[in-house]
Design a protein around this motif. Structure first.
Motif, PDB file in Angstrom:
ATOM      1  N   LEU A 295       0.827  -1.197   0.000  1.00  0.00           N
ATOM      2  CA  LEU A 295       0.000   0.000   0.000  1.00  0.00           C
ATOM      3  C   LEU A 295       0.866   1.253   0.000  1.00  0.00           C
ATOM      4  CD1 LEU A 295      -2.743   1.355   0.131  1.00  0.00           C
ATOM      5  CD2 LEU A 295      -2.697   1.076   2.621  1.00  0.00           C
ATOM      6  N   THR A 296       1.956   1.237   0.766  1.00  0.00           N
ATOM      7  CA  THR A 296       2.869   2.375   0.770  1.00  0.00           C
ATOM      8  C   THR A 296       3.461   2.603  -0.619  1.00  0.00           C
ATOM      9  OG1 THR A 296       3.421   2.037   3.108  1.00  0.00           O
ATOM     10  CG2 THR A 296       4.981   3.288   1.786  1.00  0.00           C
ATOM     11  N   THR A 297       3.882   1.519  -1.263  1.00  0.00           N
ATOM     12  CA  THR A 297       4.416   1.641  -2.619  1.00  0.00           C
ATOM     13  C   THR A 297       3.365   2.186  -3.579  1.00  0.00           C
ATOM     14  OG1 THR A 297       5.910  -0.210  -2.188  1.00  0.00           O
ATOM     15  CG2 THR A 297       5.550   0.393  -4.484  1.00  0.00           C
ATOM     16  N   TYR A 298       2.134   1.726  -3.425  1.00  0.00           N
ATOM     17  CA  TYR A 298       1.051   2.177  -4.307  1.00  0.00           C
ATOM     18  C   TYR A 298       0.794   3.674  -4.110  1.00  0.00           C
ATOM     19  CZ  TYR A 298      -3.706   2.763  -6.069  1.00  0.00           C
ATOM     20  OH  TYR A 298      -4.821   3.215  -6.728  1.00  0.00           O
ATOM     21  N   LEU A 299       0.814   4.142  -2.878  1.00  0.00           N
ATOM     22  CA  LEU A 299       0.558   5.550  -2.612  1.00  0.00           C
ATOM     23  C   LEU A 299       1.709   6.440  -3.051  1.00  0.00           C
ATOM     24  CD1 LEU A 299      -1.112   5.386   0.928  1.00  0.00           C
ATOM     25  CD2 LEU A 299      -2.219   5.788  -1.270  1.00  0.00           C
ATOM     26  N   SER A 300       2.935   5.947  -2.928  1.00  0.00           N
ATOM     27  CA  SER A 300       4.097   6.781  -3.247  1.00  0.00           C
ATOM     28  C   SER A 300       4.421   6.810  -4.735  1.00  0.00           C
ATOM     29  CB  SER A 300       5.321   6.293  -2.459  1.00  0.00           C
ATOM     30  OG  SER A 300       5.612   4.943  -2.788  1.00  0.00           O
ATOM     31  N   SER A 301       4.284   5.673  -5.422  1.00  0.00           N
ATOM     32  CA  SER A 301       4.689   5.630  -6.826  1.00  0.00           C
ATOM     33  C   SER A 301       3.646   5.013  -7.748  1.00  0.00           C
ATOM     34  CB  SER A 301       6.003   4.842  -6.965  1.00  0.00           C
ATOM     35  OG  SER A 301       5.879   3.538  -6.428  1.00  0.00           O
ATOM     36  N   GLY A 302       2.510   4.557  -7.217  1.00  0.00           N
ATOM     37  CA  GLY A 302       1.474   3.981  -8.054  1.00  0.00           C
ATOM     38  C   GLY A 302       1.785   2.548  -8.446  1.00  0.00           C
ATOM     39  N   SER A 303       0.883   1.927  -9.211  1.00  0.00           N
ATOM     40  CA  SER A 303       1.074   0.550  -9.641  1.00  0.00           C
ATOM     41  C   SER A 303       0.233   0.300 -10.894  1.00  0.00           C
ATOM     42  CB  SER A 303       0.653  -0.423  -8.528  1.00  0.00           C
ATOM     43  OG  SER A 303       0.704  -1.758  -8.972  1.00  0.00           O
ATOM     44  N   ARG A 304       0.730  -0.571 -11.785  1.00  0.00           N
ATOM     45  CA  ARG A 304      -0.011  -0.976 -12.980  1.00  0.00           C
ATOM     46  C   ARG A 304      -0.276  -2.481 -12.990  1.00  0.00           C
ATOM     47  NH1 ARG A 304       2.381   2.632 -18.056  1.00  0.00           N
ATOM     48  NH2 ARG A 304       1.960   4.683 -17.101  1.00  0.00           N
ATOM     49  N   ARG A 305      -0.146  -3.105 -11.841  1.00  0.00           N
ATOM     50  CA  ARG A 305      -0.424  -4.533 -11.742  1.00  0.00           C
ATOM     51  C   ARG A 305      -1.919  -4.774 -11.569  1.00  0.00           C
ATOM     52  NH1 ARG A 305       4.317  -6.898  -7.700  1.00  0.00           N
ATOM     53  NH2 ARG A 305       6.113  -6.295  -9.010  1.00  0.00           N
TER      54      ARG A 305
END
Length: 329
Positions: A295-305
């Motif tokens: 979730l931290t990664t998603y909030l900081s840099s987003g995700s396309r998975r």
């Protein structure tokens, strides 16, 4: 309608004016007045006494024209207000400076190593006391274990994450505990979590943060009061005493209270952060740590998975009160 609007604006401006007027800047200017009395004004006090000196100075002021007296009063109020506003404006960078975010790398490294050795020594002293049952320790050993536990809790275990000041270590240790428990980075997640907190919780956090900033302002006023040593040398040791008392006696305690509140916000309301972002709730602590990092990664840099799948927001809570349906058949 407009009258109510201007009344509200006037009330807010008066509140800010009074807050800026009665700020810790009073400490600085009162120290300057006391230093002047001890230096330049002391011969007059010795010659006439305190009452006679006060009468002489008052007579000198009342002898001035009315416009000059009014300008002096207004100028004094503006000076105190501007000083308070200046303190409030620089309180945030002052807090950052006390945390240890400096551009001078060599002093930072030396202070961090020094505090690191002290933290490692506290950990080594705490281990044998923590390994023993509480009923096998006397009162002095229990008190020593409590003091050591508080000091160990006030610094990160990882030497690479430590700060060059005790105040910075208290804040950094709280951030590390949140990361270790839930996998959430508080620097990234806190602004989002703030938006879902109840008003009462927000007020508590704001009050604790205000206490940290207020104590920081008292500290800097104590440090700046050393300039009054041009009139009396007593100003230098007194300014050091005020600054040390503000830092060690109040700022560290205010920082610990603030960090406890921040950790409590993550303890109690992190599930609302997941639900507000439609992120699937973890099922157990290990899964929560992994979910928190993702979730931290998603909030900081987003995700396309394509995973994880967004969860549907929870439905409305059932009604409570006398008219609510009972759970019985």
């Amino acid at each position: 309608m407009l009258n109510d609007f201007w009344k509200g604006v006037g009330g807010k401006l008066s509140d800010r004016w009074l807050t800026a007027l009665f700020s810790p800047a009073w400490l600085f200017w009162l120290a300057g007045l006391a230093a002047w009395l001890r230096g330049e004004g002391w011969p007059t006090v010795q010659r006439l006494g305190w009452l006679g000196a006060a009468k002489e100075w008052t007579a000198g002021l009342t002898g001035l024209p009315v416009l000059v007296q009014a300008a002096a009063v207004v100028g004094l109020l503006l000076l105190l207000t501007f000083s308070g506003l200046l303190l409030r404006f620089f309180s945030r960078p002052l807090v950052r400076g006390l945390e240890g975010y400096w551009v001078f790398t060599r002093p930072r490294r030396r202070l961090r190593e020094r505090l690191g050795r002290r933290a490692d020594a506290d950990i080594a002293r705490l281990r044998p006391l923590a390994a023993r049952p509480a009923d096998s320790l006397d009162a002095e050993a229990l008190a020593e274990r409590g003091r050591l536990a508080l000091r160990v809790r006030s610094a990160p275990f990882d030497p690479r994450r430590r700060m060059p000041t005790r105040f910075g270590n208290v804040l950094r240790a709280s951030e590390e505990r949140i990361r270790a428990h839930y996998g959430l980075d508080p620097v990234v997640c806190w602004p989002r979590l703030w938006m879902v907190l109840p008003d009462a919780t927000r007020n508590e956090v704001v009050a604790s943060r205000r206490s940290v900033h207020l104590t920081t302002q008292v500290w800097v006023c104590g440090v700046l009061s050393s300039v009054w040593s041009v009139w009396t040398l007593w100003a230098l040791p007194l300014s050091v005493l005020v600054a040390a008392t503000a830092y060690r006696g109040f700022l560290l305690s205010a920082a610990r209270v603030h960090t406890e509140l921040l950790e409590s916000c993550f303890d109690l309301y992190r599930t609302q952060l997941y639900q507000s972002l439609r992120w699937p709730l973890p099922e157990h602590p290990l899964a929560e740590h992994r979910a928190g990092r993702r979730l931290t990664t998603y909030l900081s840099s987003g995700s396309r998975r394509p995973e994880p799948l967004f969860a549907d927001p929870p439905g409305p809570l059932p009604p409570f009160g006398p008219g609510a349906p009972s759970g019985g058949a």
